[in-house]
Write a protein that holds these residues in place. Structure first.
Motif, PDB file in Angstrom:
ATOM      1  N   ASP A   1       0.866  35.295  -6.401  1.00 64.69           N
ATOM      2  CA  ASP A   1       0.783  33.608  -5.209  1.00 64.69           C
ATOM      3  C   ASP A   1       2.040  33.110  -6.008  1.00 64.69           C
ATOM      4  OD1 ASP A   1      -0.313  30.828  -4.767  1.00 64.69           O
ATOM      5  OD2 ASP A   1      -1.510  31.078  -6.401  1.00 64.69           O
ATOM      6  N   LEU A   2       3.068  32.620  -4.480  1.00 65.24           N
ATOM      7  CA  LEU A   2       4.195  32.204  -4.954  1.00 65.24           C
ATOM      8  C   LEU A   2       4.201  30.434  -4.920  1.00 65.24           C
ATOM      9  CD1 LEU A   2       6.814  33.860  -2.726  1.00 65.24           C
ATOM     10  CD2 LEU A   2       6.944  33.474  -4.480  1.00 65.24           C
ATOM     11  N   ASP A   3       3.428  30.444  -4.291  1.00 62.63           N
ATOM     12  CA  ASP A   3       2.940  28.842  -4.208  1.00 62.63           C
ATOM     13  C   ASP A   3       1.529  28.719  -5.009  1.00 62.63           C
ATOM     14  OD1 ASP A   3       3.817  28.714  -1.860  1.00 62.63           O
ATOM     15  OD2 ASP A   3       3.128  29.509  -0.697  1.00 62.63           O
ATOM     16  N   GLY A   4       1.354  29.746  -5.651  1.00 65.00           N
ATOM     17  CA  GLY A   4       0.152  28.978  -6.367  1.00 65.00           C
ATOM     18  C   GLY A   4      -1.421  27.981  -6.354  1.00 65.00           C
ATOM     19  N   ASN A   5      -1.456  28.625  -5.253  1.00 66.68           N
ATOM     20  CA  ASN A   5      -2.828  28.537  -4.346  1.00 66.68           C
ATOM     21  C   ASN A   5      -4.005  28.670  -5.516  1.00 66.68           C
ATOM     22  OD1 ASN A   5      -1.409  27.534  -2.022  1.00 66.68           O
ATOM     23  ND2 ASN A   5      -1.516  29.416  -0.658  1.00 66.68           N
ATOM     24  N   GLY A   6      -4.108  29.766  -6.898  1.00 67.36           N
ATOM     25  CA  GLY A   6      -4.755  29.929  -7.015  1.00 67.36           C
ATOM     26  C   GLY A   6      -5.458  29.273  -8.045  1.00 67.36           C
ATOM     27  N   VAL A   7      -4.445  28.493  -8.226  1.00 67.49           N
ATOM     28  CA  VAL A   7      -5.029  27.522  -9.703  1.00 67.49           C
ATOM     29  C   VAL A   7      -5.813  26.795  -9.513  1.00 67.49           C
ATOM     30  CG1 VAL A   7      -3.818  25.444 -10.220  1.00 67.49           C
ATOM     31  CG2 VAL A   7      -2.426  27.106 -10.073  1.00 67.49           C
ATOM     32  N   ALA A   8      -5.996  26.433  -8.147  1.00 66.13           N
ATOM     33  CA  ALA A   8      -7.603  25.317  -7.896  1.00 66.13           C
ATOM     34  C   ALA A   8      -9.153  26.640  -8.357  1.00 66.13           C
ATOM     35  CB  ALA A   8      -7.491  25.121  -6.592  1.00 66.13           C
ATOM     36  N   HIS A   9      -8.274  27.912  -7.856  1.00 63.86           N
ATOM     37  CA  HIS A   9      -9.645  28.448  -8.190  1.00 63.86           C
ATOM     38  C   HIS A   9     -10.088  29.391  -9.401  1.00 63.86           C
ATOM     39  CE1 HIS A   9     -10.321  28.512  -3.879  1.00 63.86           C
ATOM     40  NE2 HIS A   9      -9.012  28.580  -4.042  1.00 63.86           N
ATOM     41  N   ALA A  10      -9.154  29.554 -10.492  1.00 68.46           N
ATOM     42  CA  ALA A  10      -8.893  29.479 -11.677  1.00 68.46           C
ATOM     43  C   ALA A  10     -10.274  28.941 -12.645  1.00 68.46           C
ATOM     44  CB  ALA A  10      -7.930  29.513 -12.351  1.00 68.46           C
ATOM     45  N   ASP A  11     -10.371  29.704 -13.773  1.00 66.49           N
ATOM     46  CA  ASP A  11     -11.340  29.596 -14.738  1.00 66.49           C
ATOM     47  C   ASP A  11     -10.303  28.809 -16.284  1.00 66.49           C
ATOM     48  OD1 ASP A  11     -14.086  29.745 -14.180  1.00 66.49           O
ATOM     49  OD2 ASP A  11     -12.964  31.671 -13.904  1.00 66.49           O
ATOM     50  N   ILE A  12      -9.035  29.794 -16.065  1.00 68.16           N
ATOM     51  CA  ILE A  12      -8.169  29.957 -17.475  1.00 68.16           C
ATOM     52  C   ILE A  12      -6.953  29.714 -16.727  1.00 68.16           C
ATOM     53  CG2 ILE A  12      -7.130  30.980 -18.649  1.00 68.16           C
ATOM     54  CD1 ILE A  12      -9.617  31.868 -19.717  1.00 68.16           C
TER      55      ILE A  12
END
Length: 683
Positions: A375-386
């Motif tokens: 995830d180079l762009d950090g798109n997973g941040v919005a979905h993460a619990d931690i």
């Protein structure tokens, strides 16, 4: 399940007799989460067998009424009452006699094993004619008594070698190593392996099959012959001597002796029963087990806490990448962010090796790999619990990152840092939700180190702490709550220990002599090898962070000036070849060297307790044992300090036989400390 035994008034067993006259006996000990073979449960088993002597079934199937597993072993709470040799002998006799009786019944018996089957639970299963294991995560068969400093005295030392052969049986008994469903079938420990939906049908067919009880054959069986046993004992003893030359741990040699000389019957060696079951080592290892259980309790999901489903890790270096891989291995969806695509690729490569090693089924390994998403762009941040930050140790860089992350995170998500040296109070100054910011300090290598320090600061909500601890338990790590302070607990206590070791080098004592003194004491690795493994630059930085006014040892300055940083550069205090240090022979250690080296560690542990870094002495001991590998047979540094008698380590002086030591090692985000896969984990 209809209870045909209702008239007996049994509390831990229920029974249903089906149309084929098969008795389905469900074990469900009341009031506890797992089944344990207490004295009362073993007595009820006797009543059960009395009933079936009168009403003979066509077959008898034991199964568990608990989701957690089959049987977790004996009730170790009963060990506290073994204050005489006679009581210790009676404890062994109780299970030995009962399981021999079970093994002699005229009707076929079967243990239907789903989940864990440990210690006395496996000994009960071995007393049955058949064992059928359910192929699912968590199914595990083991005789881990050695980890508690004792031996499997209820028939395991006789029946396991008869069933799978001496080499494999001794490997399991001397290490506590477990077998999953497929390995159990491969070893011959299980007669069959079955999917959960077919387990009762398969159990019915097998228990009525008329097949003979499985016995080992070929060379494994020959190695169990009484004429071959002395050779096997010599080979096993030589390995024990390498692992534990000072004979700190008694149980493995006792297992070898009871198997070789008494065919697994400990009752024929009453002196050994008392020497092992009531030894200081056994008491201390039981203490370590209880400490581990206490840490596990912190990781239980609290009411109102949602289990994490998605973890986002920022920083694909050794620590960040390996944290991400471990989370994916444990079933979580993981996104791994880094500005450097090559670093993510390297992390994926390490992850692939981990998955292949831990998941024997290629499909499961592939599924774990698919859960780890670059995830180079950090798109997973919005979905993460931690969200876990694991970038380099620079406070301003971390604060800048947090500004970006917090704007994209869910309001309910937790932001955690893996820092080992920076102040959390300093890092959180610009956060809008500082009450959901804390530390999750992993140790390297992540796949082998069990401890995670859960670091709290004033103002962090109890819900956030509970969620962080639950997440740690969810990924099968041991959470240790600690207060934010330089070095927290583990790194803080290691710093003076390593510093004292380098002072010894400045005085002319060789690295080999220092390390030999501490491995003889019971540490998994010596302090000088540890410094080389962590990295001399990291040792310097940690020392300056924790003790800024303390001058660097000359030996460290000299090597730093040459850029000899340890294992990562191929040379530090040792020359490294094939990822191992090249060591010369150790000289005779000066009198009291081990005590001199270990006392700064113990004193710092006491200081961290006094300063409120951990809540109590037991947690301090637990953290140092599981975070540094402090000799488990001592019960922990503060417990060890309390046993000092006349200036000598009392617990150590009382040890009579060697056992394989636990090989947990310390580490931080830059270095790594290996742990032998065959080591005794606390487990």
């Amino acid at each position: 399940m209809t209870n045909h035994l209702k008239s007996l008034g049994l509390s831990s067993f229920r029974c249903h007799i089906d149309t084929q006259n098969i008795a389905w006996v469900e074990i469900n000990c009341p009031g506890i989460p797992v089944n344990r073979l207490s004295g009362e449960v073993v007595h009820e088993l006797g009543q059960l067998l009395d009933y079936f002597d009168r009403q003979t079934p066509a077959g008898l199937v034991f199964m568990s009424g608990k989701e957690a597993g089959f049987i977790a072993g004996a009730d170790i709470d009963e060990f506290a009452g073994l204050d005489t040799p006679e009581k210790a002998r009676q404890l062994v006799e109780r299970g030995w006699v009962m399981f021999n009786r079970l093994a002699r019944v005229t009707y076929p018996t079967l243990a239907l094993i789903r989940g864990h089957c440990l210690g006395g639970g496996l000994e009960l299963a071995l007393a049955c004619r058949y064992r059928l294991v359910v192929d699912q995560p968590g199914t595990s068969l083991a005789l881990p008594e050695v980890m508690l400093g004792i031996f499997p005295g209820w028939g395991g030392m006789r029946r396991l070698p008869e069933t799978i052969g001496a080499p494999a049986a001794l490997d399991m008994m001397l290490t506590g190593r477990s077998a999953d469903a497929r390995k159990a079938k491969r070893l011959g420990l299980a007669d069959g392996i079955v999917a959960p939906r077919l387990m009762e049908q398969a159990a019915s067919q097998l228990v009525l099959s008329g097949k003979k009880r499985h016995r080992a054959s070929g060379i494994p069986a020959l190695m169990n012959h009484k004429l071959a046993r002395p050779l096997v004992v010599r080979q096993a003893t030589a390995k024990l001597d390498q692992r534990d030359p000072k004979k700190h741990y008694p149980a493995p040699r006792a297992i070898l002796e009871i198997w070789a000389k008494h065919n697994g019957n400990a009752l024929e060696a009453p002196g050994l029963i008392d020497a092992i079951v009531r030894s200081d080592t056994a008491r201390n290892l039981v203490r370590v087990f209880r400490l581990q259980e206490r840490l596990k309790a912190f990781g239980k999901k609290a009411d109102g806490v949602t289990r994490a489903g998605h973890v986002h890790v920022v920083g694909a270096g050794v620590m960040g990448g390996d944290i991400a891989a471990w989370c994916a291995l444990k079933g979580l969806n993981v996104t791994l962010q880094d500005q450097d695509r090559n670093r993510i690729a390297l992390a994926q490569g390490r992850a692939g090796k981990l998955f292949a090693r831990k998941k024997k089924d290629p499909r499961e390994a592939r599924a774990a790999f698919d859960r780890l998403v670059p995830d180079l762009d950090g798109n997973g941040v919005a979905h993460a619990d931690i969200v876990i930050e694991a970038i380099f140790e620079n406070a301003e860089a971390k604060r800048e990152l947090y500004r970006e992350l917090e704007a994209r995170m869910k309001p309910t998500a937790i932001l955690a840092t893996n820092t080992s040296s920076l102040s959390l109070e300093t890092l959180r100054t610009e956060l809008k939700r500082p009450e959901r910011f804390l530390g999750l300090h992993f140790f390297n290598p992540v796949s082998r180190m069990p401890l995670v320090e859960v670091v709290e600061t004033d103002g962090v909500t109890p819900e956030a702490l509970a969620a962080a601890c639950a997440f740690t338990g969810q990924i099968d790590k041991l959470p240790l709550p600690v207060r934010s302070t330089p070095g927290f607990l583990v790194n803080a206590v290691l710093a003076p220990y390593m510093l004292e070791a380098m002072h010894c080098i400045d005085e002319g004592i060789s690295s080999e002599t220092i390390d030999a003194a501490m491995t003889a004491f019971g540490m998994p690795m010596g302090p000088i090898e540890l410094i080389d493994t962590v990295g001399l630059d990291i040792a310097r930085d940690a020392g300056q962070q924790l003790s800024p006014d303390t001058p660097l040892p000359r030996c460290l300055e000299t090597r730093l000036a040459r850029n000899n940083l340890g294992r990562k550069t191929g040379k530090g205090f040792y020359v490294w070849k094939d990822d191992k240090p090249v060591k010369h022979s150790a000289a005779i250690a000066p009198s009291g060297l081990a005590q001199r080296l270990v006392m700064p560690l113990i004193e710092k542990t006491q200081a961290q307790l006094t300063n409120g870094v951990v809540a109590d002495a037991d947690l301090a001991d637990a953290g140092v044992i599981f975070g540094t590998g402090f000799a488990p047979f001592t019960g922990g540094p503060l417990h060890y300090l309390a046993t000092l008698k006349d200036g000598q380590p009392y617990a150590q002086s009382q040890t009579k036989h060697p056992e394989q030591p636990q090989a947990h090692g310390p580490g931080n985000e830059q270095g790594s400390t290996p742990q032998s896969d065959g080591a005794t984990p606390p487990q």
